[in-house]
Design an enzyme around this catalytic site. Structure first.
Site, PDB file in Angstrom:
ATOM      1  N   ALA A 235     -11.566   0.393   7.919  1.00 52.73           N
ATOM      2  CA  ALA A 235     -12.629  -0.425   7.343  1.00 52.73           C
ATOM      3  C   ALA A 235     -12.635  -0.157   5.844  1.00 52.73           C
ATOM      4  CB  ALA A 235     -13.962  -0.039   7.954  1.00 52.73           C
TER       5      ALA A 235
ATOM      6  N   GLY B 111     -10.750   1.752  11.409  1.00 43.81           N
ATOM      7  CA  GLY B 111     -10.902   0.390  11.923  1.00 43.81           C
ATOM      8  C   GLY B 111      -9.568  -0.293  12.179  1.00 43.81           C
TER       9      GLY B 111
ATOM     10  N   GLU C  98      -8.611   0.906  15.523  1.00 41.64           N
ATOM     11  CA  GLU C  98      -9.559   0.265  16.454  1.00 41.64           C
ATOM     12  C   GLU C  98      -9.189  -1.200  16.684  1.00 41.64           C
ATOM     13  OE1 GLU C  98     -12.864   1.774  14.057  1.00 41.64           O
ATOM     14  OE2 GLU C  98     -13.756   2.513  15.917  1.00 41.64           O
TER      15      GLU C  98
HETATM   16  N1  COA Z   1     -10.908   1.223   2.271  1.00 42.38           N
HETATM   17  C1  COA Z   1     -10.852   0.785   1.002  1.00 42.38           C
HETATM   18  N2  COA Z   1      -9.753   0.909   0.224  1.00 42.38           N
HETATM   19  C2  COA Z   1      -8.674   1.512   0.776  1.00 42.38           C
HETATM   20  C3  COA Z   1      -8.669   2.015   2.078  1.00 42.38           C
HETATM   21  C4  COA Z   1      -9.849   1.836   2.860  1.00 42.38           C
HETATM   22  N3  COA Z   1      -9.931   2.255   4.121  1.00 42.38           N
HETATM   23  N4  COA Z   1      -7.460   2.576   2.343  1.00 42.38           N
HETATM   24  C5  COA Z   1      -6.744   2.424   1.220  1.00 42.38           C
HETATM   25  N5  COA Z   1      -7.459   1.793   0.262  1.00 42.38           N
HETATM   26  C6  COA Z   1      -7.053   1.425  -1.093  1.00 42.38           C
HETATM   27  C7  COA Z   1      -7.056   2.626  -2.035  1.00 42.38           C
HETATM   28  O1  COA Z   1      -8.358   2.870  -2.520  1.00 42.38           O
HETATM   29  C8  COA Z   1      -6.101   2.144  -3.101  1.00 42.38           C
HETATM   30  O2  COA Z   1      -6.776   1.221  -3.913  1.00 42.38           O
HETATM   31  P1  COA Z   1      -6.636   1.327  -5.554  1.00 42.38           P
HETATM   32  O3  COA Z   1      -5.166   1.167  -5.822  1.00 42.38           O
HETATM   33  O4  COA Z   1      -7.481   0.202  -6.051  1.00 42.38           O
HETATM   34  O5  COA Z   1      -7.134   2.700  -5.911  1.00 42.38           O
HETATM   35  C9  COA Z   1      -5.060   1.362  -2.313  1.00 42.38           C
HETATM   36  O6  COA Z   1      -5.707   0.995  -1.079  1.00 42.38           O
HETATM   37  C10 COA Z   1      -3.809   2.144  -1.973  1.00 42.38           C
HETATM   38  O7  COA Z   1      -4.200   3.335  -1.292  1.00 42.38           O
HETATM   39  P2  COA Z   1      -3.761   4.813  -1.763  1.00 42.38           P
HETATM   40  O8  COA Z   1      -4.782   5.767  -1.243  1.00 42.38           O
HETATM   41  O9  COA Z   1      -3.481   4.826  -3.226  1.00 42.38           O
HETATM   42  O10 COA Z   1      -2.387   4.968  -0.977  1.00 42.38           O
HETATM   43  P3  COA Z   1      -1.707   6.329  -0.487  1.00 42.38           P
HETATM   44  O11 COA Z   1      -0.341   5.973  -0.063  1.00 42.38           O
HETATM   45  O12 COA Z   1      -1.864   7.387  -1.552  1.00 42.38           O
HETATM   46  O13 COA Z   1      -2.550   6.812   0.776  1.00 42.38           O
HETATM   47  C11 COA Z   1      -3.719   6.513   2.882  1.00 42.38           C
HETATM   48  C12 COA Z   1      -2.559   6.051   1.965  1.00 42.38           C
HETATM   49  C13 COA Z   1      -3.789   5.532   4.040  1.00 42.38           C
HETATM   50  C14 COA Z   1      -3.451   7.925   3.394  1.00 42.38           C
HETATM   51  C15 COA Z   1      -5.037   6.486   2.070  1.00 42.38           C
HETATM   52  O14 COA Z   1      -5.172   5.240   1.437  1.00 42.38           O
HETATM   53  C16 COA Z   1      -6.272   6.720   2.887  1.00 42.38           C
HETATM   54  O15 COA Z   1      -6.545   7.841   3.295  1.00 42.38           O
HETATM   55  N6  COA Z   1      -7.048   5.648   3.148  1.00 42.38           N
HETATM   56  C17 COA Z   1      -8.316   5.752   3.867  1.00 42.38           C
HETATM   57  C18 COA Z   1      -8.063   5.926   5.344  1.00 42.38           C
HETATM   58  C19 COA Z   1      -9.382   6.064   6.079  1.00 42.38           C
HETATM   59  O16 COA Z   1     -10.110   7.025   5.937  1.00 42.38           O
HETATM   60  N7  COA Z   1      -9.666   5.062   6.925  1.00 42.38           N
HETATM   61  C20 COA Z   1     -10.817   5.077   7.764  1.00 42.38           C
HETATM   62  C21 COA Z   1     -11.922   4.326   7.158  1.00 42.38           C
HETATM   63  S1  COA Z   1     -13.332   4.362   8.230  1.00 42.38           S
END
Ligand code: COA
Length: 260
Positions: free
Chosen positions: A66, A112, A115
């Site tokens: 999400a 999400g 999910e």
């Molecule tokens: N919601 C909003 N934005 C998200 C996102 C999410 N769940 N997951 C990734 N993004 C965005 C990042 O903020 C980033 O945006 P920006 O470039 O404007 O800063 C972009 O997507 C790329 O993500 P980034 O974190 O830079 O990539 P990464 O390769 O370093 O890491 C993940 C990848 C998936 C490990 C990391 O993005 C992450 O942990 N995301 C959240 C996962 C999460 O907790 N999901 C559950 C939500 S309830």
């Protein structure tokens, strides 16, 4: 229908829905969830669509969860409302859909995103996919069915460990857990999904819908799944497809089902 965050492509009776927010790793914001509601409602109603493949744009993510940026402003009621609306408008809509839906998990499927994949009827993954429910790292729990569907799919022990540790698992682990049914190279993922879906679509459509309802009944509170199976089995005998299926078997030819 025109969408800002989804790409829709039709190939024969297979519709591919691609979540197209690559710069945010296809995270599900409110607009994308609303578009998914519209796209699935339309696909389930459209007689030219037999089944759906859902995937994420780009090589990195199916859906990274999400959209966390929309969480900050929410209070207790707002959080519950977000969850309740998501359940009914998207996740239950897909799970209870009358047409088969395959998730082609092409990278991160987190929160999400996992999910969403778990609401689909079948999941396959590319070998670089990573799956997890990391909500406890944010002070949350899964809110789009994850605590229930992960437990149903992999059992209580593995679900507890995945949700409480927030760890991601590999595609290989997911295959071993039964969370996905096939793992292939990224280049082969959509072909594999189409192959499975086209095989399913060669079967009797009303029987497919009856099978989905009966299998789902195994996990629906207050419903006796065996009774659902008996009723659905009986109803199949009233379909033209059943008569065609039996006639084709007797005449040693391929059945031509019309979904009637
Ligand atoms: N919601 C909003 N934005 C998200 C996102 C999410 N769940 N997951 C990734 N993004 C965005 C990042 O903020 C980033 O945006 P920006 O470039 O404007 O800063 C972009 O997507 C790329 O993500 P980034 O974190 O830079 O990539 P990464 O390769 O370093 O890491 C993940 C990848 C998936 C490990 C990391 O993005 C992450 O942990 N995301 C959240 C996962 C999460 O907790 N999901 C559950 C939500 S309830």
């Amino acid at each position: 229908m025109e969408f800002q965050n989804l790409l829709i492509a039709n190939k024969g009776r297979v519709q591919q829905i691609t979540i197209n927010r690559e710069s945010k790793l296809n995270a599900l914001n409110k607009d994308t969830l609303a578009e998914l509601h519209s796209a699935f409602t339309e696909a389930f109603q459209n007689p030219e669509v037999g089944g759906i493949i859902i995937t994420g744009a780009g090589p990195k993510a199916f859906v990274a969860g999400a959209d966390i940026s929309e969480f900050a402003a929410l209070n207790i009621e707002g959080g519950a409302q977000l969850s309740r609306t998501g359940h009914s408008a998207v996740f239950d809509l897909i799970a209870n859909g009358s047409k088969p839906v395959i998730a082609a998990v092409n990278g991160f499927a987190l929160g999400g995103g996992l999910e969403l994949a778990m609401a689909c009827h079948i999941r396959i993954a590319s070998d670089n996919a990573k799956m997890g429910l990391p909500e406890v790292t944010l002070g949350l729990i899964p809110g789009y069915g994850g605590t229930q569907r992960l437990t149903q799919l992999v059992g209580k022990g593995k679900a507890m460990e995945m949700i409480l540790t927030a760890d991601m698992i590999t595609a290989g682990d997911a295959l071993q857990y039964g969370l996905v049914t096939h793992v292939v190279n990224p280049e082969e993922l959509l072909t594999k999904a189409e192959e499975i879906l086209n095989k399913i679509l060669s079967r009797a459509p009303l029987a497919l819908a009856a099978a989905i309802r009966s299998i789902n009944a195994a996990y629906t509170d207050g419903i006796n799944g065996y009774e659902t199976e008996i009723t659905e089995f009986g109803k199949c005998f009233g379909t033209k497809d059943f008569k065609e299926g039996v006639a084709a078997f007797m005449e040693k030819r391929k059945a031509e089902f019309k979904g009637e």
